[in-house]
Enzyme design. Structure first.
Site, PDB file in Angstrom:
ATOM      1  N   GLY A 134      57.987  68.258 -13.830  1.00  8.44           N
ATOM      2  CA  GLY A 134      56.703  68.552 -13.217  1.00  8.44           C
ATOM      3  C   GLY A 134      55.984  69.704 -13.889  1.00  8.44           C
ATOM      4  N   GLY A 135      55.620  70.700 -13.072  1.00  6.82           N
ATOM      5  CA  GLY A 135      54.927  71.866 -13.615  1.00  6.82           C
ATOM      6  C   GLY A 135      55.735  72.604 -14.653  1.00  6.82           C
ATOM      7  N   GLY A 175      38.020  57.722 -47.749  1.00  7.99           N
ATOM      8  CA  GLY A 175      37.734  58.609 -46.633  1.00  7.99           C
ATOM      9  C   GLY A 175      38.737  59.736 -46.502  1.00  7.99           C
ATOM     10  N   ALA A 176      39.959  59.514 -46.966  1.00  8.88           N
ATOM     11  CA  ALA A 176      40.961  60.573 -46.895  1.00  8.88           C
ATOM     12  C   ALA A 176      40.556  61.747 -47.782  1.00  8.88           C
ATOM     13  CB  ALA A 176      42.322  60.041 -47.312  1.00  8.88           C
TER      14      ALA A 176
END
Length: 456
Positions: free
Chosen positions: A120-121, A359-360
């Site tokens: 959890g937390g 694009g790299a």
């Protein structure tokens, strides 16, 4: 706590008595390597290290003080989550701690060590930190195996649900180590590479390793790689190059078990801390996928926030294509990497080792995206596309060559039949000859493409 510091720690605590509110959390300030460091740790012997309203506020005050004083923080997490008998007070305690830790994010660096069983937390809070270190035989996750069994009917072990292998591969944990002592020592070593806060530089460390030292081993590595039968397509481990460049070959790698096609490390040059981001052709040709893009983005953002210069080393054939990557959001992940690089305000250099395609290249710290200096080795191949780009640049010539190959096969078969060869054998022999001729012609176009469009 004693593992973290050479001097006797001055830590006050009381884990006995009637009122144990706040007792399951120990906080203090240590001197680590001459630096003040805020620390906290859950005492699992008290209420399983759970959080109530009192120690939630206690933890929040420690975070706030660390931010105000500009000192880094190390957390030792071993908590079962909110203290159920405290009711909503336990949740309020966590909410207060969450908020305080978020407010110092980007102000002071935080290193979180995961001990024992955290749910959890107890999982949310440490992952808000800058770095997470998880030893073997520990667990952290939103819920434990028992809850998974009751809700989903699935039998699963803590190791399979939230062990170091799971979190190391997903990137939730930045480092996985053997045990708690190793985690604390790794935290101290990592601390030596990062500054106290976002207003100062990382610690300078005098060195006897001169900046002018020759790195002949890199020369040998590249020669052996590129002179091998596979030539320019030969993969090599870029961490060897980093190891040769940094002071005394010493560096600290983050997320070493995840997305190995990208390497992110802290090292020193002339005693000054530098971040290295490098494509690793030894894994998937260094292609950038969703995981490596996010890995790079997180590291670059940390360096940018905490005044650490960055050296990028490029050797990639581009972003990894395919249905799986598109479904996982490669466009968004690549955008995160690009944004982090454009936002960099610290000094940064790009060293192109070999391939820099498409694009790299465009999104990887070149001059247009803000690089202060771009260097390229003689082995550099830079283009919109790799060798496959010849299909677009020389499409008319390729069309003629391929039609010529078909004609050559047809003509060759006819000549062989006229010479008395069996028709089937003549056709196969002529097609082999035409295929060899076509391969040679396309090879010449490959070389031409490299010379005209891939070599800067």
């Amino acid at each position: 706590i004693k593992v973290l510091t050479e001097s006797e720690p001055n830590i006050l605590f009381q884990n006995w008595g009637k009122n144990l509110d706040g007792a399951s959390l120990v906080t203090g300030i240590l001197n680590i390597g001459g630096r003040d460091v805020a620390v906290y740790g859950h005492d699992f012997t008290v209420r399983a290290g759970s959080i109530d309203a009192t120690n939630g506020r206690k933890l929040a005050r420690l975070f706030t003080m660390a931010g105000e004083k500009g000192i880094p923080l190390i957390g030792m997490n071993d908590s079962a989550g909110a203290f159920v008998p405290a009711g909503v007070g336990g949740l309020d305690g966590y909410a207060e701690a969450f908020t305080a830790l978020r407010k110092i994010s980007g102000v002071v660096p935080t290193i979180m060590c995961m001990f024992g069983f955290n749910a959890g937390g107890g999982s949310y809070l440490p992952r808000q930190g800058s770095f997470v270190i998880q030893p073997e035989d520990t667990f952290f996750g939103l819920t434990g195996p028992g809850v998974v069994k009751s809700v989903l009917g699935e039998d699963i072990t803590p190791e399979e649900l939230g062990g170091p292998k799971v979190h190391g591969n997903s990137g939730v944990a930045d480092l996985t180590v053997a045990d708690e002592t190793s985690a604390l020592r790794a935290a101290v070593r990592l601390l030596s590479y990062i500054p106290d806060n976002n207003g100062v530089l990382a610690p300078f460390q005098p060195t006897s390793d001169p900046l002018e030292r020759k790195t002949w081993e890199i020369n040998t590595l590249l020669k052996k790689a590129f002179n091998s039968p596979t030539g320019f397509n030969t993969p090599f481990d870029v961490s060897i190059i980093i190891q040769q460049i940094v002071d005394h070959g010493d560096y600290f790698e983050l997320q070493p078990k995840r997305a190995r096609e990208a390497i992110t490390v802290f090292g020193r040059l002339g005693g000054h801390v530098v971040g290295f981001v490098a494509n690793n052709s030894a894994v998937s040709s260094g292609q950038i996928d969703c995981d490596s893009a996010v890995k790079i983005a997180r590291f670059v953002r940390f360096c940018n926030i905490y005044n650490i210069p960055i050296i990028f080393m490029e050797d990639t054939t581009g972003f990894l294509p395919g249905r799986e990557q598109e479904a996982r959001g490669i466009v968004q992940a690549g955008r995160s990497m690009l944004d982090s690089i454009i936002d960099v305000r610290t000094p940064r250099i790009l060293l192109i080792l070999r391939n820099a395609f498409g694009g790299a290249y465009a999104s990887y710290n070149n001059y247009p995206t803000g690089a202060d200096l771009v260097l390229a080795l003689p082995t550099t191949r830079l283009a919109v596309m790799g060798p496959a780009g010849k299909e677009f640049v020389y499409k008319n010539e390729l069309r003629k060559i391929r039609s010529g190959a078909a004609e050559l096969a047809k003509k060759g078969a006819a000549e062989r039949v006229a010479a008395g060869m069996d028709a089937g054998e003549a056709k196969r022999d002529a097609e082999r000859e035409a295929a060899d001729w076509l391969k040679a012609q396309e090879g010449e176009l490959n070389l031409r493409y490299e010379k005209e469009l891939m070599n800067p």
